[in-house]
Enzyme design. Structure first.
Site, PDB file in Angstrom:
ATOM      1  N   ALA A 141      33.099 -28.165 -17.733  1.00 17.45           N
ATOM      2  CA  ALA A 141      33.265 -29.622 -17.786  1.00 17.45           C
ATOM      3  C   ALA A 141      34.594 -29.980 -18.433  1.00 17.45           C
ATOM      4  CB  ALA A 141      32.113 -30.253 -18.561  1.00 17.45           C
ATOM      5  N   GLY A 186      30.149 -24.811 -16.817  1.00 12.95           N
ATOM      6  CA  GLY A 186      29.884 -25.404 -15.516  1.00 12.95           C
ATOM      7  C   GLY A 186      30.576 -24.686 -14.378  1.00 12.95           C
ATOM      8  N   GLU A 189      28.233 -21.998 -13.527  1.00 13.20           N
ATOM      9  CA  GLU A 189      27.060 -22.623 -12.904  1.00 13.20           C
ATOM     10  C   GLU A 189      27.354 -22.983 -11.450  1.00 13.20           C
ATOM     11  OE1 GLU A 189      24.558 -24.856 -16.327  1.00 13.20           O
ATOM     12  OE2 GLU A 189      26.617 -25.571 -16.096  1.00 13.20           O
ATOM     13  N   GLU A 209      28.109 -22.611 -23.565  1.00 11.88           N
ATOM     14  CA  GLU A 209      27.801 -23.946 -24.097  1.00 11.88           C
ATOM     15  C   GLU A 209      27.255 -23.938 -25.518  1.00 11.88           C
ATOM     16  OE1 GLU A 209      27.658 -24.467 -19.610  1.00 11.88           O
ATOM     17  OE2 GLU A 209      27.178 -22.920 -21.080  1.00 11.88           O
TER      18      GLU A 209
END
Length: 339
Positions: A141, A186, A189, A209
């Site tokens: 992110a 992310g 992911e 994270e």
């Protein structure tokens, strides 16, 4: 005992009904035109819709060998429809060099728009997700953007990231993540949502994270355990450990690891090789095979076999199946049309 015996058929009926509903829902995801037992049909697409869905989005005409056109909505995401021997392969190239390809509000919006167009495009056979920035796949992110958000804005933004990643996971064609650099949070992911992951040995990847006192919010807590097992996934998430390509291959996080080349695109080249292997196969078969695998892995074996049966039945009335048999008989390469 008698009461228990009498109740058993009812319980079994309830279970079977539940499985039937799940199989029906599974096949419904194939889109309009699909039917369950008794009326198997293939999707019907009117010529106007078909023509419209097969035309790449408007934008530049930078023609060169191997490419038809580059969709220039914005430079942060480049959508390329490959041509010639690669026809049917679409490349989503992330290009936010100044922000290490981090997932911003704008990039998520662009990814969502691109995926929405691709999922209904019957001409698309395989999708590759890659970076066009050397040494970076996606750093996660955009934290510089995130720090400016109010607490009330963070949840909805993460939900949008999760939704887009889910859309990528649910694309009806094979997807390959080419990890030629850093893939964190992310970014990993996003790669986990793809069917196949390949990486350069120099790549670095991890769900980090917990270092920021948060948890993976784009599906990482669910897809990583499914990819490498619960215990090891917990270890990696709890420790925020970052793996290189060789270590990622050893734990089963990626399918192939390559020594990086001078151009910095070894993983992308391997992804192209894999995509070319997929191109000759029957398009309908590829779509329902992916659906059968994805849905079957989430249920018990008996239900999974029922899903497989329903998906197999979708291929029986297709013209492609008959073409495959005829090509086999005539000892030639089949000419599949996705019908």
């Amino acid at each position: 005992m008698a009461a228990a015996a009498a109740a058993a058929p009812g319980a079994l009926g309830t279970l079977q009904a539940g499985r039937a509903r799940l199989v029906a829902a599974c096949c419904a995801r194939l889109g309009p035109g699909w039917r369950l037992s008794g009326s198997w049909t293939v999707p019907r697409v009117d010529p106007e819709t078909r023509a419209r869905s097969w035309i790449p989005a408007a934008g530049g005409a930078a023609w060169r060998r191997g490419y038809s056109s580059e969709v220039k909505t914005e430079d942060e995401l480049r959508v390329r429809y490959l041509e010639e021997e690669n026809r049917g392969i679409v490349v989503l190239g992330i290009n936010r060099a100044y922000a290490k390809n981090s997932l911003s509000t704008n990039l998520i919006k662009m990814l969502s728009k691109a995926v929405d167009a691709l999922k209904s495009d019957k001409k698309v056979r395989t999708i590759i997700v890659r970076s066009e920035v050397p040494g970076i796949f996606c750093a996660g992110a955009d934290l510089k953007e995130r720090v400016k958000m109010n607490s009330s804005e963070v949840g909805p933004f993460v939900s949008k990231i999760r939704a887009v990643i889910n859309e990528i996971a649910n694309l009806p064609v094979p997807t390959i993540a080419a990890i030629d650099g850093l893939a964190l949070g992310g970014g990993l992911e996003l790669a986990l949502a793809c069917d196949i992951r390949v990486a350069a040995s120099s790549a670095k990847m991890g769900l980090v994270e917990t270092k920021l006192a948060i948890i993976p919010g784009g599906g990482g807590t669910q897809r990583l355990p499914r990819a490498i097992g619960m215990s090891l996934a917990k270890e990696l998430i709890f420790s925020a450990r970052v793996l290189d390509g060789q270590a990622a291959k050893a734990v089963g996080l990626i399918s192939h690891v390559l020594e990086q080349n001078q151009e910095g695109d070894a993983a992308y080249r391997k992804a192209l090789d894999l995509a070319r292997e997929f191109l000759p196969q029957g398009p309908v078969a590829m779509r329902v095979a992916k659906l059968a695998i994805n849905q079957g892995m989430e249920v018990d074996l008996v239900t999974g076999l029922a899903i497989e049966e329903a998906c197999y039945a979708q291929t029986i009335p297709t013209k492609d199946r008959l073409e495959g048999l005829l090509a086999f008989k005539e000892k030639r390469t089949p000419r599949y049309k996705g019908e």
